[in-house]
Design an enzyme around this catalytic site. Sequence first.
Site, short mmCIF file in Angstrom:
data_model
loop_
_atom_site.label_atom_id
_atom_site.label_comp_id
_atom_site.label_asym_id
_atom_site.label_seq_id
_atom_site.Cartn_x
_atom_site.Cartn_y
_atom_site.Cartn_z
N SER A 115 30.21 36.26 40.47
CA SER A 115 30.09 36.53 41.90
C SER A 115 30.74 37.85 42.31
CB SER A 115 30.70 35.38 42.72
OG SER A 115 32.04 35.15 42.33
N ASP A 153 40.54 32.62 50.42
CA ASP A 153 39.81 33.26 49.33
C ASP A 153 40.47 34.59 49.04
OD1 ASP A 153 38.11 34.41 47.53
OD2 ASP A 153 36.28 34.08 48.69
N HIS A 211 37.57 37.03 46.20
CA HIS A 211 36.48 37.91 46.62
C HIS A 211 36.96 38.92 47.65
CE1 HIS A 211 34.46 34.25 45.06
NE2 HIS A 211 33.67 35.14 44.52
#
Length: 418
Positions: free
Chosen positions: A159, A397, A400
């Site tokens: 990702s 998070d 990311h």
Amino acid sequence: MKIPMGKLPLSIMAIIICTVVFAVLIFTEDLSSITGFKLKSCSRKHTISNSSKKSAEDKEKQNTVAEDDFIDEDKINFDPNDCRIEEGNWVFNASAKPFYTDESCPYLDNQVACLKNGRKDSEYLYWEWKPDDCILPRFNATDLLEKLRGKRLMFAGDSLQRQQWQSLVCMVEYVIPSDKKSMKLDRSLSVFKAEDYNASLEFYWAPFLVQSNSDENIISNSRDRILRVDSISKHAKYWIGVDIIVFNSYIWWMNGHRMKSLWGSFANGEEGYEELEALLVYRMAIKTWANWIDSSLNKSSTRIFFSTASPSHMKSADWNRKNGTYCYGERRPVARRGYWGSGADKRMMKVVSSIVGRMKVPVTFINITQLSQYRKDGHVSVYAKPQGKALTDKYFDCIHWCLPGVPDTWNQILYAYL
């Protein structure tokens, strides 16, 4: 005539002074011949005191951005052999303009559009990476598209690799007329096309590079994932014929436990797996990838890159904020030179380096780890909407990155290499 005590005629004083100076010069010359040290005359430029020098150096650092105005970054001849990209610092440039915004780019996932999702501060957008011994050429979307004319550029990995792909798409799409570009999104392979250039920017989902039971339908519990450490052809068939490939595989290996590993095809079932240390399984997977590259790709027609680890910032104690909440609320990069937190495993990076060093096909590393280590301020944190649901303050998070943001710098480096 008697000379008054304590007073000498000017002529006699001049003679005495000259004699003293002459003696000093002779002594100095003798000292030089003995020690090999020579006193050098200083130009006016070098007669600044130590305190003045320090002040000048501080001022020079503060004016780094202003000085760059005198450099034509479009004409820089970047030589990666003469530049250690990872050695440098982040410089704040309030006048810098992001390459795109989360409103202007139609291809940006909502999960990483931090400003759109409520992030109030925007300082993280204005930090520029400045290597110590070279200057990164200014990114030019049209120039990149010309370099890619008639070619395919693919990002393959997890990702975070998808984030770099999305970043690059957003960095170039605005110069292409709306009727001359297209995007096809798929679970495994997504393709952005620039028709006038017959060029494509692609992303292929392969978080482990080798095959796993979590490639198509993602298994959220990492303990239930099973890897086929010697099986790569299912993914690799999509890499054949691509002109430039940027590989990455890191974050999915950082689960903190042993990993289930199988040999052979999943057609034989999932029984008989072994649970091995993640680092050992990683080594086997990277060897499988390297062997396929060496045996299947033409080094004269395919250019291979490998992005180093993108670090996470899950432990605020790493940067001496013991009462912090992961990366939440961070608004500035880590200032300490050479900072290395717990979010990047050097052992895994050494595995890749040692295997790549023995490959026949040349692989260029895009060293993003050290420069990204400083950017505790650049993560999504609570400003995301996974599966259409807003994050709460119970989930952070810190893996990311916000877009626009740090991955744009990764692409500036890739552009420099290209």
